[in-house]
Scaffold this active site. Structure first.
Site, PDB file in Angstrom:
ATOM      1  N   SER A 128       0.828  -1.205   0.000  1.00 32.16           N
ATOM      2  CA  SER A 128       0.000   0.000   0.000  1.00 32.16           C
ATOM      3  C   SER A 128       0.858   1.248   0.000  1.00 32.16           C
ATOM      4  O   SER A 128       1.980   1.254   0.516  1.00 32.16           O
ATOM      5  CB  SER A 128      -0.863  -0.023   1.266  1.00 32.16           C
ATOM      6  N   TYR A 153      -1.717  -1.748  11.073  1.00 34.11           N
ATOM      7  CA  TYR A 153      -2.016  -2.184   9.707  1.00 34.11           C
ATOM      8  C   TYR A 153      -0.881  -1.763   8.768  1.00 34.11           C
ATOM      9  O   TYR A 153      -0.326  -2.571   8.021  1.00 34.11           O
ATOM     10  CB  TYR A 153      -3.355  -1.582   9.226  1.00 34.11           C
ATOM     11  N   LYS A 157       2.293  -3.922   6.540  1.00 31.25           N
ATOM     12  CA  LYS A 157       2.680  -3.820   5.124  1.00 31.25           C
ATOM     13  C   LYS A 157       4.191  -3.591   5.009  1.00 31.25           C
ATOM     14  O   LYS A 157       4.867  -4.196   4.175  1.00 31.25           O
ATOM     15  CB  LYS A 157       1.902  -2.691   4.425  1.00 31.25           C
TER      16      LYS A 157
HETATM   17  C1  UD1 Z   1      -6.145   4.014   4.114  1.00 34.00           C
HETATM   18  C2  UD1 Z   1      -4.708   3.683   3.813  1.00 34.00           C
HETATM   19  C3  UD1 Z   1      -4.615   2.566   2.826  1.00 34.00           C
HETATM   20  C4  UD1 Z   1      -5.448   1.402   3.240  1.00 34.00           C
HETATM   21  C5  UD1 Z   1      -6.867   1.842   3.433  1.00 34.00           C
HETATM   22  C6  UD1 Z   1      -7.642   0.632   3.917  1.00 34.00           C
HETATM   23  C7  UD1 Z   1      -3.178   5.581   3.818  1.00 34.00           C
HETATM   24  C8  UD1 Z   1      -2.614   6.715   3.030  1.00 34.00           C
HETATM   25  N1  UD1 Z   1      -4.060   4.827   3.185  1.00 34.00           N
HETATM   26  O1  UD1 Z   1      -6.633   4.670   3.000  1.00 34.00           O
HETATM   27  O2  UD1 Z   1      -3.298   2.132   2.751  1.00 34.00           O
HETATM   28  O3  UD1 Z   1      -5.378   0.394   2.293  1.00 34.00           O
HETATM   29  O4  UD1 Z   1      -6.907   2.886   4.408  1.00 34.00           O
HETATM   30  O5  UD1 Z   1      -8.727   0.930   4.677  1.00 34.00           O
HETATM   31  O6  UD1 Z   1      -2.860   5.351   4.955  1.00 34.00           O
HETATM   32  N2  UD1 Z   1     -13.025  10.085   4.262  1.00 34.00           N
HETATM   33  C9  UD1 Z   1     -14.046  10.958   4.602  1.00 34.00           C
HETATM   34  N3  UD1 Z   1     -15.197  10.442   5.095  1.00 34.00           N
HETATM   35  C10 UD1 Z   1     -15.393   9.093   5.266  1.00 34.00           C
HETATM   36  C11 UD1 Z   1     -14.350   8.211   4.901  1.00 34.00           C
HETATM   37  C12 UD1 Z   1     -13.175   8.739   4.420  1.00 34.00           C
HETATM   38  O7  UD1 Z   1     -13.913  12.175   4.475  1.00 34.00           O
HETATM   39  O8  UD1 Z   1     -16.478   8.699   5.743  1.00 34.00           O
HETATM   40  C13 UD1 Z   1     -11.780  10.638   3.710  1.00 34.00           C
HETATM   41  C14 UD1 Z   1     -10.564  10.305   4.554  1.00 34.00           C
HETATM   42  O9  UD1 Z   1     -10.357  11.278   5.531  1.00 34.00           O
HETATM   43  C15 UD1 Z   1      -9.472  10.283   3.490  1.00 34.00           C
HETATM   44  C16 UD1 Z   1     -10.192   9.836   2.221  1.00 34.00           C
HETATM   45  O10 UD1 Z   1     -11.573  10.042   2.463  1.00 34.00           O
HETATM   46  O11 UD1 Z   1      -8.982  11.580   3.312  1.00 34.00           O
HETATM   47  C17 UD1 Z   1      -9.957   8.386   1.891  1.00 34.00           C
HETATM   48  O12 UD1 Z   1     -10.234   7.607   3.038  1.00 34.00           O
HETATM   49  P1  UD1 Z   1     -10.293   6.013   3.008  1.00 34.00           P
HETATM   50  O13 UD1 Z   1     -11.205   5.568   1.932  1.00 34.00           O
HETATM   51  O14 UD1 Z   1     -10.600   5.557   4.398  1.00 34.00           O
HETATM   52  O15 UD1 Z   1      -8.847   5.576   2.588  1.00 34.00           O
HETATM   53  P2  UD1 Z   1      -7.409   6.030   3.150  1.00 34.00           P
HETATM   54  O16 UD1 Z   1      -7.522   6.444   4.563  1.00 34.00           O
HETATM   55  O17 UD1 Z   1      -6.827   6.973   2.172  1.00 34.00           O
END
Ligand code: UD1
Length: 345
Positions: A128, A153, A157
């Site tokens: 990842s 987690y 990795k």
């Molecule tokens: C993270 C990890 C990734 C992992 C994944 C698995 C990092 C950079 N990435 O991805 O390696 O495989 O989790 O779960 O560490 N968001 C909202 N509202 C929500 C959900 C998410 O605003 O309800 C935003 C988060 O703040 C983030 C973005 O959407 O900025 C993506 O979030 P998400 O889909 O959870 O993935 P990552 O956190 O990027």
């Protein structure tokens, strides 16, 4: 030439199931091992409806060495492994570190241990972009420094990459391709398979589509005070089918000795950074469906911005993410609608 069988661990999961489809369509016999901890057997029906073939599946846990040995004995034609079997919720890993280390690391150790005994030549590993932490600059190449992990987690990795490197360098008769995924999203265009997390989704897209269909009241956007143009976090959202296709190329490269390197690492992303708010806009534009959302505080542990430089994968693998974000959003929505139609949720 008859292609060797590919063992897909976690093959009923989100990325695993899409990869099984692409492998079968490329002529690879597969066998799945999955403990169904975050998936279900109906995924096999979806795969069968797309490819016309029901992949054989062993319901077992990869941390169970006896079960793995039995599987390799029952399928002596396995030549390669794609290892998706892992726990992947960042928040949960902070609460249950032992579960994460045990599950993710023992799975990998068991596979690496068994491979030489059963003539399995290579393993593709799901890593990842989390290994880059908050990168010093974007887009990120494979040469960017590995930062201290912010969750168990993420640490699994990093440690897994080190374990693979040590084992390959020890002279074990195996090869590996490590794939660092950015943010996989969307579903198969047939809407027969897609992402189906247990319980309340932690990831953005499943939460978004469940909000759009009315299961959740509104989507919380975690923070609009980041140092980005609109203040929300930036990610590299890559279509899951594009991602799955890269696995077929990687496995072929290993098994057909297309590279002299025994271990290779590739970033799999689009090269385009999109903010959370831009992604919500893209979904609304592409589907015409409104997503109620509100800005809330930052989520602990989130990276501000990270997107890939995928040039190395583009050149060396001859692979490129091709699906537009609009098509990807439409596929995610079609999948959510299919789940409703089937009464799943
Ligand atoms: C993270 C990890 C990734 C992992 C994944 C698995 C990092 C950079 N990435 O991805 O390696 O495989 O989790 O779960 O560490 N968001 C909202 N509202 C929500 C959900 C998410 O605003 O309800 C935003 C988060 O703040 C983030 C973005 O959407 O900025 C993506 O979030 P998400 O889909 O959870 O993935 P990552 O956190 O990027």
């Amino acid at each position: 030439m008859k292609k060797g069988r590919i063992l897909v661990t976690g093959g009923t999961g989100y990325i695993g199931s899409h990869t099984v489809v692409e492998l079968q369509q490329a002529g690879y016999p597969v066998v799945i091992i999955d403990n169904l901890s975050n998936s279900n057997l109906e995924v096999l029906d979806g795969i069968e409806r797309i490819t016309g073939q029901r992949p054989p599946m062993v319901e077992a846990d990869c941390t169970d060495m006896a079960a793995l040995e039995q599987l390799f004995t029952d399928y002596p034609d396995i030549k390669g492994i794609i290892n998706f079997a892992a726990s992947k919720a960042v928040g949960e890993s902070i609460e249950k570190p032992i579960l994460y280390y045990r599950n993710n690391l023992n799975t990998l150790l068991n596979l690496l241990d068994a491979m030489p005994r059963h003539g399995v030549k290579g393993i593709v590993f799901s890593s990842s972009c989390t290994v880059y932490g908050e990168p010093d600059s974007n887009p990120v190449t494979e040469a960017a420094p590995i930062k201290k992990a912010t969750s168990p987690y993420g640490n699994t990795k990093q440690i897994s990459e080190e374990i693979i490197t040590d084992v390959v360098n020890s002279g074990a008769p195996i090869k590996s391709v490590i794939l660092r995924y950015f943010n996989p999203v969307g579903a198969h265009p047939s809407a027969e398979i897609g992402e189906l997390p247990n319980g309340v989704p932690q990831n953005l897209i499943p939460y978004l589509t469940q909000t759009a269909i009315g299961i959740r009241k509104e989507l919380s956007v975690f923070g609009n005070d980041y140092d980005t143009p609109d203040g929300s976090c930036i990610r590299d959202f890559i279509n899951v089918v594009d991602l799955a296709k890269a696995h077929v190329i990687a496995v072929e490269r290993m098994l057909e000795d297309k590279s002299d390197n025994k271990i290779e690492i590739f970033n799999l992303g689009t090269g385009i950074g999109l903010s959370v708010l831009e992604l919500i806009d893209a979904f609304q534009r592409a589907t015409g469906v409104n997503v109620p959302h509100k800005i809330v505080g930052r989520r602990a542990g989130d990276i501000e911005k990270v997107w890939a430089n995928p040039a190395y994968a583009n050149e060396v693998l001859g692979w490129k993410a091709q699906t537009s974000i609009d098509d990807t959003m439409r596929s995610a929505w079609a999948w959510q609608c299919k789940l409703r139609e089937r009464g799943v949720m």
